[in-house]
Design an enzyme around this catalytic site. Structure first.
Site, mmCIF file in Angstrom:
data_model
loop_
_atom_site.group_PDB
_atom_site.id
_atom_site.type_symbol
_atom_site.label_atom_id
_atom_site.label_comp_id
_atom_site.label_asym_id
_atom_site.label_seq_id
_atom_site.Cartn_x
_atom_site.Cartn_y
_atom_site.Cartn_z
ATOM 1 N N ASP A 1 -23.250 1.610 -15.028
ATOM 2 C CA ASP A 1 -23.238 1.545 -16.490
ATOM 3 C C ASP A 1 -24.301 2.505 -17.016
ATOM 4 O O ASP A 1 -24.628 3.484 -16.360
ATOM 5 C CB ASP A 1 -23.458 0.101 -16.970
ATOM 6 C CG ASP A 1 -22.776 -0.170 -18.306
ATOM 7 O OD1 ASP A 1 -23.211 0.420 -19.311
ATOM 8 O OD2 ASP A 1 -21.808 -0.956 -18.351
ATOM 9 N N HIS B 1 -23.030 5.741 -17.036
ATOM 10 C CA HIS B 1 -22.447 5.992 -18.345
ATOM 11 C C HIS B 1 -23.378 6.775 -19.256
ATOM 12 O O HIS B 1 -23.170 6.817 -20.467
ATOM 13 C CB HIS B 1 -22.065 4.668 -19.014
ATOM 14 C CG HIS B 1 -20.976 3.929 -18.301
ATOM 15 N ND1 HIS B 1 -20.493 2.715 -18.744
ATOM 16 C CD2 HIS B 1 -20.277 4.225 -17.176
ATOM 17 C CE1 HIS B 1 -19.540 2.290 -17.909
ATOM 18 N NE2 HIS B 1 -19.397 3.188 -16.958
#
Length: 444
Positions: free
Chosen positions: A269, A292
């Site tokens: 993430d 991310h």
């Protein structure tokens, strides 16, 4: 020699020492005209910018935040910790109580210790420290987290506190990921995931230093700073597989005056996520990937009010991430995210290098159009270069009701990975100013 001369000399020596041992912080932003500011870029050159309303950098003595080191040590082994695969929580609690009451150094030797969920509570005597030389591994049975499924290790209400030592917090998260619908569904909606623990949480801590540590395979987020003030984070290595769900590297919430430097983060993430209530956040010399990217948000979920300001991301390299530098907000929220700088950043094969998404919707049901939005303003992108894995390298998808305003782009060049026909920019409901080199440019 006059009697006052030695005193004067001593005063100047002390003044020089203070000036030479400071670190940079950002003062409150102010408006001024005809000022010039200079920022270093990767190759040592200086870039001049005239975005003076973003404020300026001054020096402060960070050592004043952390007074003299404690010399008293407390070893967890002396309180019964075995490091033999059994739960060592009780021994750690006893050792913590002793160290906390004396302002001592709690020592975790170079072995593997397993712990069920535990909270190290303050307030403590000043200069309490936690020196992790070995590995602390999360208890593998999920049933141990029934009382609190959101936390594994918590440091609560501790001031003038240091965590150091070169050791590892291992969240042992694989079993948690496999029980996540995001893992089995390849991060696709719909997905109503169950609660999972953050590996290490610092809550309501002040004058905090966290450095020279590794975090791996967190159940969910790796390390979170919540409601903290005056935090210095340095030399962290954070690792989890690319497909591990919601395993943010560093999460900053309701925290003010935090420096994150010289850290390598690769997870499933955000490498760094910054959410509401956070101010004066600085991330410098960050290596990110996989993951991310570096995100502000999401903000404004469930029609909440969000406030984020004075954020600087300076000197970062992002490789193979799904996003580069991102601001994401839900429709229907309120408040603001403003005075944000993304500077001197290298993108390598990043799918969405620069993105503002005010229509973020991470839920099962579609998000309906709303008449309110979090206001985004005074955002600077400066000296950002590299390659995009997708055609759209710059995406400003701003709210129709509350458009983005005062977005500045200065020397931004994002070309296609592996060559090709080029990249594009999509710019909806955004007021921007560009100077220097700017590619791809927004369509008229």
């Amino acid at each position: 020699m006059y009697p006052q001369t030695p005193l004067i000399i001593t005063f100047f020596i002390i003044l020089l020492l203070v000036l030479c041992n400071g670190s940079y912080i950002v003062e409150p932003l102010y408006h001024q005209t005809n000022s010039k500011y200079y920022y270093h870029v990767h190759d040592g050159r200086l870039i001049k910018t005239k975005h003076q309303h973003f404020g300026h950098i001054t020096r402060t003595n960070r050592d004043t935040l952390f007074s003299s080191k404690s010399k008293v040590t407390v070893n967890v082994d002396d309180f019964g910790a075995k490091g033999d695969g059994r739960d060592d929580r009780e021994a750690f609690k006893k050792a913590w109580n002793e160290a906390c009451s004396k302002g001592a150094i709690l020592v975790v030797p170079n072995r593997i210790y397993r712990l069920k969920p535990i909270t190290f509570s303050g307030p403590c005597q000043p200069n309490t420290a936690f020196m992790l030389y070995g590995t602390i591994e999360a208890w593998p049975q999920m049933s141990a987290y029934e009382e609190d499924k959101q936390h594994w290790i918590v440091f609560d209400s501790v001031s003038n506190f240091k965590v150091d030592g070169g050791g590892t917090f291992n969240g042992n998260g694989k079993k948690w990921w496999q029980n996540s619908c995001k893992y089995s569904n390849n991060n696709k909606l719909p997905c109503n995931d169950e609660l999972r623990p953050t590996a290490v949480t610092f809550y309501d801590c002040k004058n905090l230093r966290v450095k020279n540590l590794s975090f791996k395979d967190a159940q969910q987020m790796h390390v979170a700073f919540e409601r903290c003030f005056n935090v210095f984070v340095s030399n962290l290595v954070i690792r989890a597989p690319e497909d591990s769900p919601n395993t943010d590297g560093i999460h900053v919430a309701e925290t003010q005056n935090i420096d994150i430097t010289n850290s390598h983060i690769g997870t499933g993430d955000d490498c760094i996520s910054i959410v509401s209530g956070s101010k004066f956040v600085r991330a410098t010399d960050i290596t990110c990937g996989p993951g991310h990217g570096i995100s502000i948000g999401s903000l404004g979920a469930d029609k909440s009010e969000a406030e984020v300001s004075n954020v600087i991301v300076n000197r970062a390299t992002l490789t193979g991430t799904t996003n580069g530098v991102r601001i994401k907000t839900w429709q229907g929220g309120s408040g603001y995210a403003r005075n944000i700088k993304f500077m001197n950043i290298e993108m390598q094969n990043v799918t969405n290098p620069i993105i503002i998404d005010q229509y973020y919707c991470d839920q099962t049901q579609p998000c309906q159009e709303q008449g309110r939005a979090v206001q985004l303003s005074h955002v600077l992108y400066q000296n950002i270069r590299g390659t995009s894995a997708s055609e759209v390298a710059i995406k400003f998808d701003c709210s129709r009701s509350i458009p983005c305003r005062e977005i500045y782009l200065h020397d931004v060049i994002l070309e296609p990975e592996g060559g090709g026909s080029g990249t594009t920019a999509t710019c909806e409901n955004v007021g921007y100013v560009n100077s220097g080199k700017f590619y791809p440019q927004c369509s008229p």
